[in-house]
Design a protein around this motif. Sequence first.
Motif, mmCIF file in Angstrom:
data_model
loop_
_atom_site.group_PDB
_atom_site.id
_atom_site.type_symbol
_atom_site.label_atom_id
_atom_site.label_comp_id
_atom_site.label_asym_id
_atom_site.label_seq_id
_atom_site.Cartn_x
_atom_site.Cartn_y
_atom_site.Cartn_z
ATOM 1 N N THR A 29 0.824 -1.201 0.094
ATOM 2 C CA THR A 29 -0.035 0.098 0.189
ATOM 3 C C THR A 29 0.703 1.226 -0.119
ATOM 4 O O THR A 29 0.743 1.977 -0.909
ATOM 5 N N LEU A 33 1.141 4.018 -3.176
ATOM 6 C CA LEU A 33 0.930 5.537 -3.213
ATOM 7 C C LEU A 33 2.066 6.251 -3.498
ATOM 8 O O LEU A 33 1.800 7.324 -3.940
ATOM 9 N N TRP A 37 2.252 8.841 -6.677
ATOM 10 C CA TRP A 37 2.431 10.323 -6.381
ATOM 11 C C TRP A 37 3.815 10.751 -7.142
ATOM 12 O O TRP A 37 3.562 11.984 -7.865
ATOM 13 N N ILE A 60 -5.387 4.157 -4.928
ATOM 14 C CA ILE A 60 -5.115 5.583 -5.218
ATOM 15 C C ILE A 60 -6.323 6.650 -5.250
ATOM 16 O O ILE A 60 -5.891 7.674 -4.777
ATOM 17 N N TRP A 63 -7.075 7.563 -1.908
ATOM 18 C CA TRP A 63 -5.937 8.439 -1.423
ATOM 19 C C TRP A 63 -5.838 9.838 -1.812
ATOM 20 O O TRP A 63 -5.751 10.772 -1.146
ATOM 21 N N GLU A 64 -5.850 10.078 -3.230
ATOM 22 C CA GLU A 64 -5.755 11.236 -3.838
ATOM 23 C C GLU A 64 -7.155 12.169 -3.431
ATOM 24 O O GLU A 64 -6.842 13.509 -3.459
ATOM 25 N N ARG A 67 -7.243 11.250 0.924
ATOM 26 C CA ARG A 67 -5.924 11.093 1.988
ATOM 27 C C ARG A 67 -6.324 9.928 2.830
ATOM 28 O O ARG A 67 -6.206 10.155 4.285
ATOM 29 N N ILE A 69 -7.151 5.145 3.334
ATOM 30 C CA ILE A 69 -7.602 3.971 2.501
ATOM 31 C C ILE A 69 -8.378 3.308 3.218
ATOM 32 O O ILE A 69 -8.801 3.424 3.972
#
Length: 129
Positions: A29, A33, A37, A60, A63-64, A67, A69
Amino acid sequence: MKRQLYKPLGFLFLGLALAGIVLPVLPSTPFVLLAAWFFARSSEKWHQRLMASELFGPMIRNWEEQRCISQRSKAIAILSMLAAGGASIAFAMESTTLRVGTALLMAIGATVVLSLRTCPNCDRITEEA
């Protein structure tokens, strides 16, 4: 200059993420990420390929966008580390030093995964994506 440095770093972290799928003490994970990035800043093509991936894309996007999971990603990461790492410690290693080192690496990996924020309403985000 950044592009020449970031793109190879993206591939390095993608490779580590792929290795983390099969290696017991390496969580994938954080590396996925990081790869996303670096690709977002160096290669739109590779960033989009990661985003389109059935395996990595939802993680992803979460996260994007937020922020975080998913709880499922955390559970899979921890359980796979425990299962594969535990089996390695129990059956494949004779040296106490190797067993302790492996357990330490597993603890560090679990700490990293657990320290990431868990997505609220993650199932909705994943299904829409």
